[in-house]
Design an enzyme around this catalytic site. Structure first.
Site, mmCIF file in Angstrom:
data_model
loop_
_atom_site.group_PDB
_atom_site.id
_atom_site.type_symbol
_atom_site.label_atom_id
_atom_site.label_comp_id
_atom_site.label_asym_id
_atom_site.label_seq_id
_atom_site.Cartn_x
_atom_site.Cartn_y
_atom_site.Cartn_z
ATOM 1 N N ASP A 42 31.126 3.357 0.928
ATOM 2 C CA ASP A 42 30.337 3.520 -0.290
ATOM 3 C C ASP A 42 29.818 2.135 -0.673
ATOM 4 O O ASP A 42 30.551 1.307 -1.205
ATOM 5 C CB ASP A 42 31.192 4.117 -1.407
ATOM 6 N N LYS A 77 21.790 2.713 -6.578
ATOM 7 C CA LYS A 77 21.567 1.569 -7.471
ATOM 8 C C LYS A 77 20.364 0.700 -7.072
ATOM 9 O O LYS A 77 19.243 1.107 -7.305
ATOM 10 C CB LYS A 77 22.864 0.773 -7.603
ATOM 11 N N PHE A 99 36.159 3.984 -7.283
ATOM 12 C CA PHE A 99 35.109 4.566 -8.123
ATOM 13 C C PHE A 99 33.974 5.042 -7.229
ATOM 14 O O PHE A 99 33.352 4.249 -6.533
ATOM 15 C CB PHE A 99 34.558 3.587 -9.163
HETATM 16 C C1 LIG Z 1 27.814 3.447 -9.484
HETATM 17 C C2 LIG Z 1 28.603 3.881 -8.311
HETATM 18 C C3 LIG Z 1 28.616 5.221 -7.895
HETATM 19 C C4 LIG Z 1 27.942 6.331 -8.663
HETATM 20 O O1 LIG Z 1 26.572 6.155 -8.830
HETATM 21 P P1 LIG Z 1 25.811 6.974 -9.972
HETATM 22 O O2 LIG Z 1 24.373 6.664 -9.707
HETATM 23 O O3 LIG Z 1 26.298 6.458 -11.280
HETATM 24 O O4 LIG Z 1 26.136 8.404 -9.764
HETATM 25 C C5 LIG Z 1 29.317 5.531 -6.752
HETATM 26 N N1 LIG Z 1 29.995 4.599 -6.057
HETATM 27 C C6 LIG Z 1 30.011 3.304 -6.436
HETATM 28 C C7 LIG Z 1 30.765 2.304 -5.612
HETATM 29 C C8 LIG Z 1 29.339 2.900 -7.587
HETATM 30 O O5 LIG Z 1 29.388 1.631 -7.992
#
Ligand SMILES: *Cc1c(COP(=O)(O)O)cnc(C)c1O
Length: 398
Positions: free
Chosen positions: A225, A254, A140
């Protein structure tokens, strides 16, 4: 308006792209939130780890208020006096030479793609428009059309094509598959150190370490990520530290802004970051003074309150307690720090009804990937609150 009236309003006017638990929240404080009926809940999702510092952390709110009284947005057509200090503090904290500020996580991931592709063409010498990025199954990384081009099968991608080329997928945690997928056109390997959305999947011991070696041997950039796993959640500032790995590129988002405002960033050293020249990339809100000041305060809270250490200590204890739980429904407990997945046995049905039962008892947790209850509360949570949650979990899982 009561709960049902709010839900009806959303049903009527919103796109139906979410299926939230039927609770309407109107206030939050630390690890606790309140609904419109005045009922109190322990927040065990923390907005997918955006609220690691707790709801409305007083120091972050204060920084935001002060900045609201000065200036909020200048655009990057001009400098502002908050962005420089923010980027310096972020780079010092995570150990990189430079950072590029954006707003959402998906934008940070997209920015990383641009950086590694251009690095591939201009530094590594990959043939024009042939660059490949290796990604993992069940990943994700966000919701843009490029990102969903290689995301897990299902609703997030059905009928949203045509999809972007330039990606190769390997099973998560499979080092031989990574080796086998690399070609002369490979510029990067994009990986979540722990897959949060896929159900708190932890790769085999040493995978990231070996992946970093394989990448280095083949001149492939390792892109971690850390949007969900980073900034204290797993007991380290970055989850990659668990494997002693320093990725070439890191995306954060986040918790970088403590839940007050969307802020994200890509970090890398100069050799990579300097592929960007004026006009090549940007965002109207990226690096704005309000977001920068909120992020500075949010990072400071993580350090000053030793939230990574706290996550580790509380998480280890909580998982030990969960594992000794006598439950016919429990398949597995896994996690690191306060990024915890409780996998429900297939024979017990999906995790959703367990989440609904927890909600009835005042605990907000959301199922992820059908079978997993994710427990990822704000890192400021008190041990007594977790103790109480354990008691409730014990009864719900009995
Ligand atoms: C939440 C998340 C994203 C995307 O972030 P958004 O602010 O919702 O665009 C990308 N990678 C990971 C691992 C995430 O948990």
């Amino acid at each position: 308006m009561n709960t049902q009236e709010h839900i009806s309003l959303v049903d009527r006017y919103s796109a139906h792209n979410y299926k939230p638990l039927p609770v309407v929240l109107s206030r939050g404080d630390g690890a606790w939130v309140w609904d419109v009926e005045g009922k109190k809940y322990l927040d065990c999702l923390a907005a997918y780890s955006a609220v690691n510092q707790g709801h409305r952390h007083p120091k972050i709110v204060e920084a935001a208020r002060a900045q609201l009284d000065r200036i909020t947005l200048t655009s990057r057509a001009f400098h502002n006096d908050r962005m420089g200090p923010f980027l310096q503090e972020l780079c010092d904290l995570l150990g990189y030479e430079s950072a590029l500020p954006m707003n959402t996580g998906a934008e940070a991931v997209e920015t990383a793609f641009k950086a590694v592709r251009r690095w591939g063409y201009r530094v590594k010498g990959v043939e024009k428009d042939r660059a490949e990025i290796i990604v993992c199954e069940d990943n994700f990384h966000g919701r843009t059309t490029t990102i969903i081009s290689f995301s897990a099968e299902g609703g997030s991608r059905d009928d949203f094509g045509p999809f972007a080329p330039g990606f190769r997928k390997i099973p998560y945690g499979d080092i031989d598959a990574l080796r086998g997928a690399i070609t002369e056109n490979t510029v990067a390997f994009l990986v979540e150190p722990i897959q949060g959305e896929a159900g708190v999947n932890i790769p085999p011991e040493g995978f990231l370490r070996e992946a970093a070696d394989v990448c280095r041997e083949n001149r492939v950039l390792l892109v971690a990520d850390e949007i969900q796993s980073g900034l204290g959640r797993t007991g380290k500032m970055l989850c990659a530290e668990w494997d002693g790995v320093r990725p070439d590129v890191v995306t954060v988002g986040k918790a970088i802004s403590g839940g007050l405002y969307p802020v994200s960033a890509v970090l890398a050293d100069r050799e990579i970051m300097d592929v960007f020249q004026p006009g090549d990339h940007g965002s109207t809100f990226g690096g704005n003074p309000l977001g920068a000041e909120i992020a500075r305060a949010s990072l400071k809270v993580l350090v000053e309150e030793k939230l990574p250490e706290r996550a580790l200590e509380l998480g280890n204890w909580f998982m030990d307690e969960l594992r000794t739980m006598d439950s016919p429904h429990l398949h597995e407990v896994r996690g690191r720090g306060l990024m915890i997945g409780i996998e429900i046995r297939k024979e017990s049905g999906p995790a959703r009804p367990f989440c609904e039962a927890l909600m009835e008892r005042g605990i907000l947790a959301k199922e992820t990937h059908e079978q997993v209850i994710r427990i990822a509360p704000p890192l400021v949570i008190e041990r007594e609150d977790l103790e109480w949650a354990l008691g409730e979990l014990r009864e719900v899982l009995a």
